[in-house]
Design an enzyme around this catalytic site. Sequence first.
Site, PDB file in Angstrom:
ATOM      1  N   ASP A 102       0.842  -1.194   0.000  1.00  0.00           N
ATOM      2  CA  ASP A 102       0.000   0.000   0.000  1.00  0.00           C
ATOM      3  C   ASP A 102       0.881   1.249   0.000  1.00  0.00           C
ATOM      4  O   ASP A 102       1.714   1.419   0.904  1.00  0.00           O
ATOM      5  CB  ASP A 102      -0.910   0.030   1.231  1.00  0.00           C
ATOM      6  N   LYS A 166      -7.647   3.332  -3.108  1.00  0.00           N
ATOM      7  CA  LYS A 166      -7.986   3.224  -1.689  1.00  0.00           C
ATOM      8  C   LYS A 166      -8.236   4.615  -1.111  1.00  0.00           C
ATOM      9  O   LYS A 166      -7.627   5.586  -1.544  1.00  0.00           O
ATOM     10  CB  LYS A 166      -6.822   2.517  -0.983  1.00  0.00           C
ATOM     11  N   LYS A 199     -10.556  -0.365  -2.439  1.00  0.00           N
ATOM     12  CA  LYS A 199     -10.401  -0.622  -1.003  1.00  0.00           C
ATOM     13  C   LYS A 199     -10.865   0.596  -0.222  1.00  0.00           C
ATOM     14  O   LYS A 199     -10.423   1.715  -0.483  1.00  0.00           O
ATOM     15  CB  LYS A 199      -8.948  -0.947  -0.650  1.00  0.00           C
TER      16      LYS A 199
END
Length: 244
Positions: A102, A166, A199
């Site tokens: 990430d 995300k 996400k």
Amino acid sequence: MKTTKKAHEMSLKELASYIDQSVLKPEFTQEEIRKYVQEGIDFGCKTVCINPSSLPIARELCKGTDTKICVVCDFPFGLSTTISKTIQAEEYCKSGDIFELDIVANYGWIKSGMWKEVETDIKAVCDICHKFDTEVKVIFETDALSLDEIKKATETAIAAGADFVKTSTGFFTGGKSEGATTEVIQTMMDVAKGRTKIKGSGGIRTQEHFFQLIDMGIDRMGIGYKSTPVVLGLSADNNSGGGY
């Protein structure tokens, strides 16, 4: 993620497969990191999301389990140089046991309209990670952005080869702290149209919200270590925090 089941019809194992359990607080002791990584494994979470210095613990505990390792890179601000980010990414991924990485998009660049630079920055990390079959999630820190900026950022990340987009780091302090609202998630989905996964992270602390996002078609959620048992229905405490 398209599913024929509604969230309330899913088994505990199916629900846990949506969760990256966040174990990211910088003040955690080694004992606490072990505790919360092990809890993520025991709950059956898809991954435990950890800081790079926690990799030895995560490797030890996750080995031989169904829970995989997600490591953050240049977190939580995303302000290192591109070359620094790629060096970090390669260092973490070259062992071959990192499932996902990430990263944080430079949202100051996003707000400045520096879209070419944003795409180049993200692509450089994606190219490194994909050599090791590691998927990349790109965090936009959506609480700092307008919906129009989120739309353009989603398109830019797709062009750069991101596997996920995300919402949040869980550590933004410069304004509102709403995280994965249904409006933001729907905005990302409307742009992505299945070209990248979604996400949600930040503010997912109740089972109602967790189920709502699953039913919308979200692919993954970052859940704070305190909130995982709540969203899975294993705890009645709906006021949990925990970073993500």
